[in-house]
Write a protein that holds these residues in place. Structure first.
Motif, short mmCIF file in Angstrom:
data_model
loop_
_atom_site.label_atom_id
_atom_site.label_comp_id
_atom_site.label_asym_id
_atom_site.label_seq_id
_atom_site.Cartn_x
_atom_site.Cartn_y
_atom_site.Cartn_z
N LEU A 72 0.84 -1.20 0.00
CA LEU A 72 0.00 0.00 0.00
C LEU A 72 0.88 1.25 0.00
O LEU A 72 0.56 2.25 -0.65
N GLY A 73 1.98 1.17 0.71
CA GLY A 73 2.94 2.28 0.67
C GLY A 73 3.46 2.49 -0.75
O GLY A 73 3.57 3.63 -1.23
N SER A 74 3.75 1.40 -1.42
CA SER A 74 4.21 1.48 -2.81
C SER A 74 3.16 2.14 -3.69
O SER A 74 3.48 2.98 -4.55
N LEU A 75 1.93 1.76 -3.46
CA LEU A 75 0.84 2.31 -4.28
C LEU A 75 0.68 3.82 -4.05
O LEU A 75 0.52 4.59 -5.00
N LEU A 76 0.74 4.23 -2.78
CA LEU A 76 0.65 5.66 -2.49
C LEU A 76 1.80 6.41 -3.16
O LEU A 76 1.61 7.48 -3.75
N MET A 77 2.99 5.85 -3.06
CA MET A 77 4.16 6.47 -3.68
C MET A 77 3.98 6.55 -5.20
O MET A 77 4.35 7.55 -5.82
N ALA A 78 3.40 5.50 -5.76
CA ALA A 78 3.18 5.48 -7.21
C ALA A 78 2.16 6.56 -7.60
O ALA A 78 2.33 7.26 -8.60
N ALA A 79 1.10 6.68 -6.79
CA ALA A 79 0.07 7.68 -7.09
C ALA A 79 0.68 9.08 -7.03
O ALA A 79 0.45 9.93 -7.91
N GLU A 80 1.46 9.33 -5.99
CA GLU A 80 2.12 10.63 -5.88
C GLU A 80 3.04 10.86 -7.07
O GLU A 80 3.06 11.95 -7.66
N SER A 81 3.76 9.82 -7.46
CA SER A 81 4.69 9.95 -8.59
C SER A 81 3.97 10.29 -9.88
O SER A 81 4.46 11.07 -10.69
N VAL B 30 -2.14 2.48 -11.55
CA VAL B 30 -2.47 2.97 -10.21
C VAL B 30 -3.97 2.92 -9.96
O VAL B 30 -4.43 2.45 -8.91
N TYR B 31 -4.76 3.37 -10.93
CA TYR B 31 -6.21 3.39 -10.70
C TYR B 31 -6.82 2.00 -10.80
O TYR B 31 -7.87 1.74 -10.21
N HIS B 32 -6.16 1.12 -11.50
CA HIS B 32 -6.56 -0.30 -11.45
C HIS B 32 -6.32 -0.84 -10.04
O HIS B 32 -7.22 -1.43 -9.42
N ALA B 33 -5.13 -0.61 -9.52
CA ALA B 33 -4.82 -1.08 -8.16
C ALA B 33 -5.82 -0.50 -7.18
O ALA B 33 -6.37 -1.21 -6.32
N ALA B 34 -6.09 0.80 -7.31
CA ALA B 34 -7.02 1.45 -6.39
C ALA B 34 -8.42 0.84 -6.51
O ALA B 34 -9.21 0.89 -5.56
N SER B 35 -8.72 0.28 -7.66
CA SER B 35 -10.06 -0.28 -7.88
C SER B 35 -10.21 -1.66 -7.27
O SER B 35 -11.33 -2.14 -7.11
N ILE B 36 -9.11 -2.32 -6.99
CA ILE B 36 -9.26 -3.72 -6.57
C ILE B 36 -8.67 -4.04 -5.20
O ILE B 36 -8.93 -5.11 -4.67
N ILE B 37 -7.89 -3.13 -4.62
CA ILE B 37 -7.28 -3.50 -3.32
C ILE B 37 -8.36 -3.75 -2.28
O ILE B 37 -9.32 -3.01 -2.16
N SER C 140 -4.26 -7.98 -6.53
CA SER C 140 -3.95 -6.68 -5.93
C SER C 140 -2.46 -6.52 -5.73
O SER C 140 -1.90 -5.44 -5.92
N GLN C 141 -1.82 -7.59 -5.30
CA GLN C 141 -0.36 -7.52 -5.13
C GLN C 141 0.30 -7.17 -6.46
O GLN C 141 1.17 -6.31 -6.53
N ILE C 142 -0.14 -7.87 -7.49
CA ILE C 142 0.41 -7.61 -8.82
C ILE C 142 0.20 -6.16 -9.21
O ILE C 142 1.11 -5.47 -9.68
N ALA C 143 -1.01 -5.68 -8.96
CA ALA C 143 -1.34 -4.30 -9.36
C ALA C 143 -0.47 -3.29 -8.62
O ALA C 143 0.01 -2.32 -9.21
N CYS C 144 -0.25 -3.51 -7.33
CA CYS C 144 0.58 -2.56 -6.57
C CYS C 144 2.04 -2.62 -7.03
O CYS C 144 2.68 -1.58 -7.23
N HIS C 145 2.56 -3.80 -7.17
CA HIS C 145 3.94 -3.93 -7.64
C HIS C 145 4.12 -3.25 -9.01
O HIS C 145 5.07 -2.52 -9.24
N MET C 146 3.18 -3.53 -9.91
CA MET C 146 3.30 -2.96 -11.25
C MET C 146 3.22 -1.43 -11.21
O MET C 146 3.94 -0.74 -11.93
N SER C 147 2.32 -0.93 -10.38
CA SER C 147 2.17 0.53 -10.28
C SER C 147 3.48 1.17 -9.87
O SER C 147 3.92 2.15 -10.48
N LYS C 148 4.08 0.61 -8.82
CA LYS C 148 5.30 1.24 -8.32
C LYS C 148 6.45 1.10 -9.32
O LYS C 148 7.22 2.04 -9.55
N ALA C 149 6.56 -0.09 -9.93
CA ALA C 149 7.65 -0.30 -10.89
C ALA C 149 7.54 0.69 -12.04
O ALA C 149 8.52 1.34 -12.43
N LYS C 150 6.35 0.82 -12.57
CA LYS C 150 6.17 1.69 -13.74
C LYS C 150 6.29 3.16 -13.36
O LYS C 150 6.96 3.94 -14.05
#
Lengths: 404, 374, 404, 374
Positions: free
Chosen positions: B233-242, B291-298, B307-317
C-alpha cells in the motif's frame, strides 16, 4: 622545449619520483566533498584548499613543467608533465583548479603572446595566485558564438565593454577573463566581428552575480559589463580574429603535449567505482554484486566504458576508421557525457534507500559524491552544445545527413 | 498464469474527493510554495494540515465507528496524486499508511485508542527500515523483560518521523514480525536524527531506540502477509504521488518547449525533444492506468494476488517513468535546467527519493516474477 | 436492430452455445502457418482455407448476426455478435479474412447504401464469395490522403479511372475495391476533391502486381488503373464527399456495436504466449523462465501489456483523463504497435539458437510463427502513419507542442 | 578487478590483408549478388572460394610448416569484416574456426594430415550444438567399441555443414570433451538435414550421426578451456562480420535518408530518424573498437582473461548493435522497408542469425560477470 629523447630509465625514474611524492603529499580528506571539476568551486573554503594544493604541486616542480623556465616553468619535454599527470590520475589527487589559465589562456600566451604578456601572466597562472575565467557564452544564446552580443568599442587606447556573459566559472574569484566580444556590428560578420581579450575582472564596470546550480552549490556566475574600460593592450591577436583564436584554444585541450600546463582538471568516475559501491550494498538481503540484474547492468556499463577507452586508441589508426572518418573524435563528447550520465544515475540505483540522501548527510555513501555527480553531469550533456546538438553534428558531419 | 483482472472503477466517493483534492491542492501548493517550505523544519505547513483535518481526509480510510469516512484507502489515491501534481509535501501518505495499518491489524482496543486521534489529526507514520535494503527482512528485536518488552536498536530513514505523533515500528519478537505503536513523546528529541535528503521537500529521520519500554497493548502481532500488504500500500501511495509529479514535470517541460526558441525555432518543434516528451506522457499514462486499477481492486483484508500484482506494477512503472521524466526535464531545459531556480531541480530530486521508497522498480519486478512465474 | 434488453440468462446460454460450437468446429491445424492478419494471405491455399472457415461461421449463424436479415444477417442486437467474437478470440480460431468487406464496406453500405446496393453486395461479403479490398494509399505518397493522384473523370454514366494504388491487401483476389479517387483537380481542394467508389476489380483496365513482403510472403499488390471504366452508380455519397466517407469508416473499426459484421480480424500476440515459449527453452542449461534476466524482461513486457489493456478501460472515465485529454486514444496506435514490436523481437531472443530458423523449417518453434510475426509487425509501425509520425501527432495534438 | 588492457595494434599483416580484403569483397559481392545466391544450394559461389584459396586466406592462420601464412587468426578479422560489409556469405568463418581448432588442439600427425588440405581449400566447419542453448554443456557421446569408438546422436544447426569437407564434432568421452574430425564422405547425404534459416544467405544443417565409426586418430582430446576458447574465437569472428554488416546497414539507411523526401523535406533532416541513425554509428564504433582490441590481444595458446573479456564484449556489443541497426533499417525505409526488395530485409534477417550464434548478448554478459565479479 623539443621532445628530446630521454632514456626509458630516466622517465621511469621520474615516474617513480612523482608517484612517491604524491603518495606522501596527497592531501588528507578535508572533511568536505572535493569538487570533481573546476565548475564546482562554490566556497572560499574549497577554493583555498585547491589553491594550496596547486601551489604545492607547482612549487614542488610537478606543474607547468614544459612551460618556459623564465616564466615559472621548467622547460622540460612534455613527456614529463604527461607522466606526472598520469600518476596524479592514478592516485586520484585533487584537481588543479585554475583550468582556464593552465589549459587555455597560458598556452595561448606562450603561443602568440608578447614577452611582456608572458611575464605578466604566466607565473600567476601556475602558482594559482591569478585565477582565470572564460567569457564566451551569453544569456539566451546557448553555445552559438556567432550570436555574441557583448560589445567592445575602441576608444583611444581602451575598449569600452558592455554586455553580459553567463556560466562564468569562478567569475566571482577570477582576476582575468578570456573575453570574446564584438568589435564590429556588421551583421554579415557574425564570426569575424569578434575579438579576443585578456580582460581584467577587478575593475569598475565589471560585476558578477552567482548562479546557484541544480546541486545547490555555486561555481558559476553571470558577469555584467557596464561601460567597463579595458586597456587596448589586452587585445590578443588582431581585432576581428577572436573567433579563430577561440578555435585555437580547443587544440590545447589535448593536454601537456599540446601546450597545457598539466595537472588533472577532472576527477573521472568509472564503472569500477560503482562496482565498489555495489560491494557495500544489498538487494533482497544479498550483496548487490551477486544480484543478476545489477551484474548485467554493470557489465553493460563496463562494455561501453571499455569501448570509449578503446575508441581513443583506435582513432589513431587511419585504416581502422575508413568507413566513417572523423566519427570517433566528433562523437566523443556525446558518447562520453551520455555514458557518464547513465553511469552516475545507475550509481544511485545501486545504493538502495541510501540513494535518497545528499551531500551533507553524515551517513551518505561517499559523502553523497554520486548524488552530486549525477546532478553535476548535466553540465556536460548541456554545456558546450547539448547532446541533442551533438547528435546533429555527428549526423550531419560524419554521416552527411541533411540539416534540420 | 492467470492475468486478466482489468478492472478500473471510479467510485462516486473518489470522484467527489478528486474534485475537491484538485481544488484544494491547487489552492495550497505549487512549486514556489514548495521551495519556500524547503527551509522549514517540518517541510510542510501546519495550516494546510489543519485544512486536511477539516476536510475529513485524515480519516478518509478509517471506519466511521472511529470517526472516519469509511471510504477505504483507495479514495485517498486522487488526493495523493494531486499532492504530487502540486508538489505538496505533507506527511499525508505516511499518515494514511499508519492509520491503515492500525485499521487492518489492530485489535478492538488498539483501534479505539489510536484511530480517533489519527482521525482528529494526530499524525502517524510507519518505520520500516533496519538497513538500506527495502528487500530485507525485519530485524529490530523486542526483548521480553518481566511483563513488558524492551526495544533497542535503530530505524532508518523514517518518513516524516519528526512531525509524527505516532510512529509504528516494524520489529520482531522471536523472528515473528510485530508492529509496535510508539508515541513520539516516548522518544527523546535527541533520538531523532534528521537525514539530509536529495529531495529537499521531503523529511525523514533515523530513530535511535534505547531500551524503550513497550507494553503489550502497544504491540500488534503481524504476519508476513500484513507486512507485505502494508509495504504494497505504501508502494501504491508512492506510485500515485509519482504520477502526479510526472504530470507536473511534463507540463513544465511542455511550457518550456512551447516558449523557448533556439536557432529561430521553438525548441518543441525539434523531434529530439518532442518525441521523448511524448514518451514521458505515454509512460505516465501507463503508470496512471495501473495505479487506478490497483485502487479499484485493493481489498480491505489480505491483498489478493491480483492486488499484489497491481501494486507492484504501479510502483515499478511509476518510478521508472518519473526517473526518466526528471532526468529529461533537466536536460531539456538546457542551461536553465542546470540552475537551482529551475523547477526541473525539484522533479529530478523527487525522482531519486521516489525511486527507492518501498523498493525500486527492479525489486518490484523481481517480486512480480515470483508471483507470476513460480 | 436496437439493443433490446436480453436477459442475462439468454446471453450466457448463447455464449455457451457459441463456445461449444467453436470447440467442435474450430479447424484443425492445416499443416501450414495461418495468417495473423488479412494482410498475410499470399496463396490460394491459405485463401481457400480461410474462405471455407468464414463461410462455415456465417452459415452456422455466428457472423453478420446484427446485419439485416434480408441481406444475409440475422437482425440481432450487436451484443450477440460481440459475445461470439469474444469466444472466437478466446479460442484463438482463424481470422475472418474478408476484413474490408466485413468491417468497412459492409457497414457503410448498410449505413448509406441503396436497397439495391445492399442486395448486391452484403451477402457476398458475409459468405466470403466476394472479396473486397481497399484503394487509399498511393506510391510515393505515404499515408497522406490529401495527396491522392488517381483520377476518376466523369464520362456520361461512367467514370474513367487512371492512376495506381499501393499496399492493396488481396488486390489480386478481390472482386471489389473501396476506391478513393480524385474527381476534382482544383489544387485548393486536396480533400474535398476526392470521391468514394465501390469499384469493380475484374474489369478491363485494372491490373495488379504482387508485392513481396519482407517476410518472403505475398499479401499486398500494387493496383494499376488504365482508362478503367466504372459505372457512375458505384459512386457512394456525392462527388467530392470521399474524404468524409473515408473518415466515417474509422468508426466502424470499433466492432460489432459500431456496425461491423464481426469475426476476429487479427490474432493478437501476448506476453503470455511468449512465456509459453520461454517454458520450452533453456538458458545455460536451465529453464529460461528461471533465468533472472529473462524474467525481468518478461515482467517489463507484462507491465506494459497490462497498462495497454487498462488504458482502454481508463479512457472511459473522463475524470481520470483530465490532465491530458485524448492522450489515451491518440497514442493508442503508437503504444500498441511499438509494444508489439518489442514483444515479438523478444520472442526470438527467448528461443536461443532456434531463433535463427524460419517458416518452413520443420523444427521451428510454432512453425516459425514468431519470426514471421516480428517481421510482419513492421506493417503496423509503418503503415497508417509511421511511429515517428504518430509521435508527432501525439506531441502536437495532445501536448500542444509546435509542428516540426 | 583489473581491467585496463586497452591495447589495439594494427599489424602490417592486417594492414596488407585489410587493403586486399576490401578490394576483393567489393569486387565479388554486394547485396544484389547476395540475393542471387539465396536460391543456390550452398549459398556461395565456388569461384569466389577458389579466389580465396589463391589469395592464401584459407591458410592465413595456419602455420607455414603446413602450407599456411602463419599470420594468426587475428589477421583474418578484417577479411571477415569486409565480407560482412558486402554481405558475402561464404563458409570462410566456419573454415577458419575449424583450421584454428586443429592448429590449437591437434597432435603432430593430425595437423600434418588435416591442415595442408584445409590450406589448399578443403572446407572445414565445427559442429557445436546438441540443443538450442549455446550455454549448455556438450552431450554427444562417443562409446568405446573394441579399438574404435561409435558416435551416435545429432548435432544441430551446424554452419555450412553441407559445403564442408571436414566437420569437427564436439562430443564427449565419459563426460570429457573431445573434438572429432569427420570427413563429410563418412556421412550419408541423407544424414544432413538442411535447416530453413531466417537469414536466407546463410546455410546450416542438422547432422544425424548413426553408429559412425571413429578411429582414435580422428579424436582430439579437449579441455574445458579449449572448448571455451574456440567458441570465443567463433564469437569474435561473428562480431567482426557483424561490424561489417552494421556498416553496410548504416550506409543503406543514410542513402535512403539523404534521397527520400516526405512532406517536402529529405527525411534525414528529421531528428527522429537522424538521431537513432547516429546511435547506430556510435554502437558500431564501439563494437569495432572492441573487435580490433580483441584481435590485438588474442593468444595462439589458451586465451588469457583479458582476451576472454575482449571476445565476450565484442560479441555482446556487436550483436546488440546489429539487432538495433537491422530493426531500424526496416522501419526507416517506411513502406519500402516492408518489401522483400529492400535490402533492409537482408540486414534484419542477418541480425537474427548473428544474435544467437555462439550465444546471445545476455549469455556473454553473464559470462563476463562471472569473469569479472566472481
Amino acid at each position: 622545449m623539443h621532445n628530446n629523447k630521454h632514456s626509458k630509465t630516466e622517465l621511469s625514474l621520474f615516474r617513480k619520483k612523482v608517484s612517491e611524492w604524491l603518495r606522501i603529499n596527497k592531501p588528507k580528506d578535508p572533511g568536505f566533498l572535493l569538487p570533481q571539476t573546476f565548475m564546482e568551486i562554490g566556497s572560499e573554503q574549497v577554493l583555498n584548499f585547491l589553491r594550496e594544493w596547486q601551489f604545492k604541486l607547482w612549487s614542488s616542480g610537478f606543474l607547468g613543467m614544459s612551460w618556459p623556465s623564465e616564466f615559472g616553468g621548467q622547460g622540460l619535454p612534455p613527456i614529463f608533465q604527461k607522466i606526472a599527470d598520469e600518476e596524479m590520475k592514478k592516485q586520484k589527487v585533487p584537481i588543479c583548479f585554475n583550468v582556464i589559465g593552465l589549459g587555455w589562456a597560458g598556452p595561448l600566451i606562450i603561443d602568440i603572446g608578447t614577452e611582456e604578456e608572458k611575464r605578466k601572466y604566466l607565473k600567476g597562472i601556475l602558482s594559482g595566485d591569478d585565477i582565470w575565467c572564460q567569457g564566451f557564452s551569453e544569456p539566451n544564446h546557448g553555445s552559438d558564438l556567432g550570436s555574441i552580443q557583448t560589445k567592445a568599442e575602441r576608444s583611444q587606447d581602451s575598449y569600452i565593454v558592455n554586455g553580459s556573459k553567463i556560466w562564468t566559472t569562478m567569475g566571482n574569484f577570477a582576476k582575468y577573463m578570456i573575453l570574446l566580444a564584438r568589435t564590429n556590428n556588421d551583421s554579415d560578420r557574425r564570426y569575424d566581428g569578434l575579438s579576443f581579450f585578456l580582460a581584467p575582472m577587478k575593475i569598475p564596470g565589471v560585476s558578477t552575480s552567482p548562479i546557484r546550480k541544480i546541486t545547490g552549490d555555486y561555481g558559476f556566475t553571470e558577469t555584467f559589463f557596464t561601460d567597463a574600460k579595458i586597456p587596448a593592450s589586452t587585445l590578443m591577436g588582431e581585432e576581428g580574429h577572436g573567433w579563430s583564436l577561440a578555435m585555437k584554444l580547443l587544440q590545447y585541450e589535448r593536454g601537456a603535449e599540446a601546450g597545457a600546463a598539466g595537472g588533472i582538471s577532472i576527477i573521472p568516475t568509472t564503472v569500477e567505482d560503482v562496482v565498489e559501491v555495489a560491494k557495500t550494498t544489498k538487494k533482497d538481503g544479498i550483496s548487490s554484486l551477486k544480484d543478476p540484474i545489477t551484474r548485467d547492468e554493470l557489465i553493460k556499463l563496463l562494455i561501453d566504458q571499455k569501448a570509449i577507452y578503446l575508441g581513443e586508441r583506435r582513432a589513431t589508426f587511419n585504416e581502422l576508421c575508413m568507413d566513417f572518418p572523423n566519427s570517433l573524435p566528433l562523437s566523443s563528447k556525446l558518447r562520453m557525457t551520455e555514458f557518464s550520465r547513465r553511469l552516475r544515475q545507475y550509481a544511485l540505483t545501486v545504493q538502495g534507500a541510501a540513494a535518497a540522501v545528499y551531500v551533507g548527510d553524515k551517513k551518505a555513501i561517499q559523502s553523497g559524491f554520486w548524488q552530486r555527480a549525477y546532478l553535476n553531469n548535466f553540465s556536460t550533456t548541456i554545456g558546450g552544445g547539448t547532446s541533442q546538438i551533438q547528435a546533429n553534428i555527428v549526423g550531419e558531419h560524419v554521416l552527411g545527413l541533411p540539416k534540420d | 498464469m492467470e492475468f486478466n483482472n482489468l478492472k478500473i472503477d471510479f467510485t462516486e466517493e473518489q470522484s467527489m474527493v478528486n474534485a475537491s483534492a484538485k481544488e484544494f491542492c491547487a489552492d495550497n501548493s505549487d512549486t514556489k510554495r514548495a521551495r519556500q517550505l524547503i527551509d522549514s523544519e517540518l517541510g510542510f505547513d501546519t495550516d494546510t494540515w489543519d485544512e486536511i483535518i477539516q476536510l475529513g481526509w485524515t480519516g478518509i480510510n478509517i471506519d466511521d465507528q472511529y470517526g472516519g469516512m469509511s471510504f477505504g484507502i483507495s479514495a485517498a489515491i486522487p488526493i495523493v496524486e494531486h499532492m504530487g501534481n502540486t508538489m505538496m509535501s505533507i506527511p499525508y501518505p505516511s499518515h494514511l499508511l499508519a492509520s491503515e495499518l492500525i485499521g487492518r491489524l489492530g485489535d478492538q482496543s488498539q483501534k479505539s485508542q489510536w484511530l480517533p486521534p489519527l482521525c482528529d489529526g494526530k499524525r502517524g507514520t510507519v518505520a520500516f527500515l533496519d538497513n538500506e535494503d527495502w528487500g530485507s527482512e525485519p530485524q529490530l528485536k523486542l526483548i521480553k523483560k518481566n511483563d513488558h518488552y524492551l526495544m533497542t536498536g535503530e530505524k532508518l530513514l523514517v518518513s516524516d518521523a519528526l512531525s509524527a505523533d505516532i510512529i509504528i515500528v516494524l520489529a520482531t519478537i522471536d523472528t515473528h514480525p510485530v508492529f509496535v505503536i510508539v508515541e513520539s513523546h516516548m522518544l527523546k528529541p535527541q533520538d531523532l536524527h534528521p537525514r539530509t535528503l536529495i529531495d529537499e521537500t521531503k523529511r525523514a529521520a533515523d530513530i535511535s531506540l534505547q531500551n524503550i519500554i513497550i507494553e503489550e497493548t502497544q504491540i500488534m502481532h503481524a504476519s508476513h502477509e500484513i507486512v507485505r500488504d502494508i509495504k504494497l500500500l505504501g508502494s501504491l501511495l508512492m506510485a500515485a504521488e509519482s504520477v502526479g509529479v510526472i504530470s507536473i514535470t511534463l507540463k513544465t517541460i511542455v511550457d518550456y518547449l512551447t516558449t523557448r526558441k533556439q536557432f529561430g525555432k521553438l525548441i518543441g518543434s525539434y523531434q529530439s525533444l518532442k518525441h521523448p516528451t511524448v514518451e514521458i506522457l505515454l509512460e505516465m499514462d501507463s503508470a496512471k492506468s495501473l495505479v487506478y486499477h490497483a485502487a479499484s481492486i485493493i481489498e480491505s483484508g489480505t491483498l489478493s494476488i491480483d492486488s499484489q500484482i497491481a501494486c507492484h506494477m504501479s510502483k515499478a512503472k511509476a518510478s521508472d517513468a518519473l526517473s526518466f521524466a526528471g532526468d529529461r526535464a533537466v536536460q531539456f531545459h538546457g542551461g536553465m535546467g542546470f540552475t537551482y531556480d529551475c523547477d526541473a531541480m525539484l522533479f529530478i530530486r523527487r525522482a531519486q527519493w521516489a525511486n527507492q521508497q518501498f523498493g525500486d522498480p527492479q525489486y518490484h519486478r523481481n517480486q512480480l516474477a515470483k508471483l507470476i512465474f513460480d
